[in-house]
Design a protein around this motif. Sequence first.
Motif, PDB file in Angstrom:
ATOM      1  N   LYS A 121       0.963  -1.192  -0.090  1.00  0.00           N
ATOM      2  CA  LYS A 121       0.003  -0.001   0.073  1.00  0.00           C
ATOM      3  C   LYS A 121       0.782   1.271   0.128  1.00  0.00           C
ATOM      4  O   LYS A 121       0.548   1.957  -0.815  1.00  0.00           O
ATOM      5  CB  LYS A 121      -1.029   0.006   1.128  1.00  0.00           C
ATOM      6  N   LYS A 122       1.881   1.006   0.710  1.00  0.00           N
ATOM      7  CA  LYS A 122       2.797   2.406   0.745  1.00  0.00           C
ATOM      8  C   LYS A 122       3.527   2.286  -0.456  1.00  0.00           C
ATOM      9  O   LYS A 122       3.698   3.598  -0.991  1.00  0.00           O
ATOM     10  CB  LYS A 122       3.815   2.219   1.933  1.00  0.00           C
ATOM     11  N   ARG A 123       3.983   1.402  -1.026  1.00  0.00           N
ATOM     12  CA  ARG A 123       4.722   1.603  -2.251  1.00  0.00           C
ATOM     13  C   ARG A 123       3.724   1.975  -3.392  1.00  0.00           C
ATOM     14  O   ARG A 123       4.257   2.741  -4.421  1.00  0.00           O
ATOM     15  CB  ARG A 123       5.277   0.131  -2.580  1.00  0.00           C
ATOM     16  N   LEU A 124       2.634   1.778  -3.516  1.00  0.00           N
ATOM     17  CA  LEU A 124       1.552   2.368  -4.568  1.00  0.00           C
ATOM     18  C   LEU A 124       1.488   3.550  -4.329  1.00  0.00           C
ATOM     19  O   LEU A 124       1.432   4.430  -5.260  1.00  0.00           O
ATOM     20  CB  LEU A 124       0.175   1.410  -4.284  1.00  0.00           C
ATOM     21  N   THR A 125       1.266   4.116  -2.927  1.00  0.00           N
ATOM     22  CA  THR A 125       1.240   5.669  -2.811  1.00  0.00           C
ATOM     23  C   THR A 125       2.462   6.398  -3.302  1.00  0.00           C
ATOM     24  O   THR A 125       2.365   7.554  -3.727  1.00  0.00           O
ATOM     25  CB  THR A 125       1.000   5.973  -1.283  1.00  0.00           C
ATOM     26  N   VAL A 126       3.628   5.776  -3.038  1.00  0.00           N
ATOM     27  CA  VAL A 126       4.949   6.436  -3.605  1.00  0.00           C
ATOM     28  C   VAL A 126       5.028   6.304  -4.905  1.00  0.00           C
ATOM     29  O   VAL A 126       5.359   7.326  -5.576  1.00  0.00           O
ATOM     30  CB  VAL A 126       6.209   5.488  -2.977  1.00  0.00           C
ATOM     31  N   PHE A 127       4.521   5.479  -5.517  1.00  0.00           N
ATOM     32  CA  PHE A 127       4.566   5.026  -7.013  1.00  0.00           C
ATOM     33  C   PHE A 127       3.677   6.446  -7.631  1.00  0.00           C
ATOM     34  O   PHE A 127       4.151   7.064  -8.495  1.00  0.00           O
ATOM     35  CB  PHE A 127       4.008   3.639  -7.441  1.00  0.00           C
ATOM     36  N   GLN A 128       2.537   6.558  -7.160  1.00  0.00           N
ATOM     37  CA  GLN A 128       1.598   7.576  -7.634  1.00  0.00           C
ATOM     38  C   GLN A 128       2.277   9.102  -7.442  1.00  0.00           C
ATOM     39  O   GLN A 128       2.401   9.739  -8.300  1.00  0.00           O
ATOM     40  CB  GLN A 128       0.236   7.596  -7.056  1.00  0.00           C
ATOM     41  N   ALA A 129       3.063   9.203  -6.207  1.00  0.00           N
ATOM     42  CA  ALA A 129       3.451  10.568  -5.901  1.00  0.00           C
ATOM     43  C   ALA A 129       4.681  10.928  -6.617  1.00  0.00           C
ATOM     44  O   ALA A 129       4.974  12.032  -7.176  1.00  0.00           O
ATOM     45  CB  ALA A 129       3.394  10.861  -4.241  1.00  0.00           C
ATOM     46  N   LEU A 130       5.667   9.896  -6.622  1.00  0.00           N
ATOM     47  CA  LEU A 130       7.059  10.140  -6.948  1.00  0.00           C
ATOM     48  C   LEU A 130       7.489   9.384  -8.255  1.00  0.00           C
ATOM     49  O   LEU A 130       8.147  10.015  -9.181  1.00  0.00           O
ATOM     50  CB  LEU A 130       8.077   9.716  -5.825  1.00  0.00           C
ATOM     51  N   SER A 131       6.927   8.594  -8.482  1.00  0.00           N
ATOM     52  CA  SER A 131       7.207   7.967  -9.964  1.00  0.00           C
ATOM     53  C   SER A 131       6.399   8.225 -11.148  1.00  0.00           C
ATOM     54  O   SER A 131       7.287   8.242 -12.248  1.00  0.00           O
ATOM     55  CB  SER A 131       7.122   6.167  -9.621  1.00  0.00           C
ATOM     56  N   LEU A 132       5.330   8.424 -11.066  1.00  0.00           N
ATOM     57  CA  LEU A 132       4.561   8.872 -12.065  1.00  0.00           C
ATOM     58  C   LEU A 132       5.013  10.301 -12.871  1.00  0.00           C
ATOM     59  O   LEU A 132       5.005  10.293 -13.982  1.00  0.00           O
ATOM     60  CB  LEU A 132       3.020   9.075 -11.693  1.00  0.00           C
ATOM     61  N   PRO A 133       5.481  11.234 -11.801  1.00  0.00           N
ATOM     62  CA  PRO A 133       6.246  12.479 -12.534  1.00  0.00           C
ATOM     63  C   PRO A 133       7.400  12.189 -13.336  1.00  0.00           C
ATOM     64  O   PRO A 133       7.438  12.641 -14.634  1.00  0.00           O
ATOM     65  CB  PRO A 133       6.628  13.075 -11.414  1.00  0.00           C
ATOM     66  N   VAL A 134       8.193  10.957 -13.235  1.00  0.00           N
ATOM     67  CA  VAL A 134       9.175  10.592 -14.226  1.00  0.00           C
ATOM     68  C   VAL A 134       8.550  10.113 -15.315  1.00  0.00           C
ATOM     69  O   VAL A 134       9.047  10.392 -16.505  1.00  0.00           O
ATOM     70  CB  VAL A 134       9.927   9.385 -13.263  1.00  0.00           C
ATOM     71  N   ILE A 135       7.680   9.237 -15.188  1.00  0.00           N
ATOM     72  CA  ILE A 135       6.852   8.792 -16.209  1.00  0.00           C
ATOM     73  C   ILE A 135       6.337   9.793 -17.354  1.00  0.00           C
ATOM     74  O   ILE A 135       6.560   9.934 -18.454  1.00  0.00           O
ATOM     75  CB  ILE A 135       5.884   7.478 -15.991  1.00  0.00           C
ATOM     76  N   ASN A 136       5.674  10.896 -16.746  1.00  0.00           N
ATOM     77  CA  ASN A 136       5.158  11.910 -17.475  1.00  0.00           C
ATOM     78  C   ASN A 136       6.228  12.883 -18.160  1.00  0.00           C
ATOM     79  O   ASN A 136       6.224  13.402 -19.518  1.00  0.00           O
ATOM     80  CB  ASN A 136       4.181  12.912 -16.360  1.00  0.00           C
ATOM     81  N   TYR A 137       7.424  12.987 -17.403  1.00  0.00           N
ATOM     82  CA  TYR A 137       8.567  13.533 -17.964  1.00  0.00           C
ATOM     83  C   TYR A 137       9.015  12.923 -19.131  1.00  0.00           C
ATOM     84  O   TYR A 137       9.173  13.600 -20.165  1.00  0.00           O
ATOM     85  CB  TYR A 137       9.766  13.740 -16.845  1.00  0.00           C
ATOM     86  N   TYR A 138       9.061  11.684 -19.326  1.00  0.00           N
ATOM     87  CA  TYR A 138       9.685  10.933 -20.617  1.00  0.00           C
ATOM     88  C   TYR A 138       8.616  10.947 -21.504  1.00  0.00           C
ATOM     89  O   TYR A 138       8.759  10.940 -22.723  1.00  0.00           O
ATOM     90  CB  TYR A 138      10.060   9.596 -20.264  1.00  0.00           C
TER      91      TYR A 138
END
Length: 254
Positions: free
Chosen positions: A185-202
């Motif tokens: 659950k924590k990992r999914l929150t981190v993914f949404q908050a911190l990893s999605l911006p990287v995906i959007n950047y690329y």
Amino acid sequence: MWRRVASLSSSISSSFLAQTASRLNTWESLTTGIAQQAKGVIAPKEKTPFITFVLGGPGSGKGTQCIKIVETFGFAHLSAGDLLRREIASKSADGAMILNTIKEGKIVPSQVTVKLIQKEMELSDNHKFLIDGFPRTEENRVSFEQIIGVEPNVVLFFDCPEEEMVKRVLNRNEGRVDDNLETIKKRLTVFQALSLPVINYYSEKGKLYTIKAIGTEDEIFEQVRPIFAAFEAIPLNTRWNWNISALVVVIDMS
Ligand SMILES: Nc1ncnc2c1ncn2[C@@H]1O[C@H](COP(=O)(O)OP(=O)(O)O)[C@@H](O)[C@H]1O
Ligand SMILES: O=c1ccn([C@@H]2O[C@H](COP(=O)(O)OP(=O)(O)O)[C@@H](O)[C@H]2O)c(=O)[nH]1
Ligand SMILES: [Mg+2]
């Protein structure tokens, strides 16, 4: 005491598949590679690195698909999570900190992860790298660019519904400390908050390939295969055509 200064200006012309060429981003990594070799930062390698970042939430199937990409296209597979777990197992100075961070579903400081990736890249004879599970934050991304000095040529995003990711992680059965409901659950929150911006950047940079990560492993690989097949189809000797118009090396022996 001696000092070495190198400067160069070059021109590059690409006459092949315009769209694919723009994604190759060859010039960026080539010039950086030459600059770093001139500074003696890295040993000269024969070929320009071809870097793929493999992104997606926990359990989206990154590692599974990386194995298939390696088998089919001969990449070197560098899993950031595996490198960090290796540090824990080797009881290195950072081991305890890494273990706690993984248990909490948080992200290990960029410096630590990038250094591990860098070491693996330098040790490898391969020039085609699959970097799996990294970068997970914008800070990771910037740190990689600064330390390694190159940008990825391709970024894969395994897009999977959360429900399916949770189901897969809970069935993974590899004895991982983070494969439990609380951490996921924590990992999914981190993914949404911190990893999605990287995906959007690329995505904005035109480097992102989104894979619908639902279906059998083979069905998913059939979405992945054409991406790399397109790059493989470009003959090596026509991938780029560059010439160095000026190269000045000053050796000051004073
Ligand atoms: N297409 C798929 N359908 C069902 N299960 C899958 C699929 N791909 C991978 N898995 C399983 O899901 C779990 C997570 O896969 P993994 O490749 O480790 O994902 P990630 O590296 O993104 O966390 C593993 O147990 C794997 O065998
Ligand atoms: O660049 C990275 C990669 C992984 N991790 C940590 O290692 C865990 C497991 O990562 P891995 O890629 O192995 O997980 P997967 O997505 O494959 O389940 C992550 O949740 C993070 O805590 C990290 O901090 N930085
Ligand atoms: Mg994985």
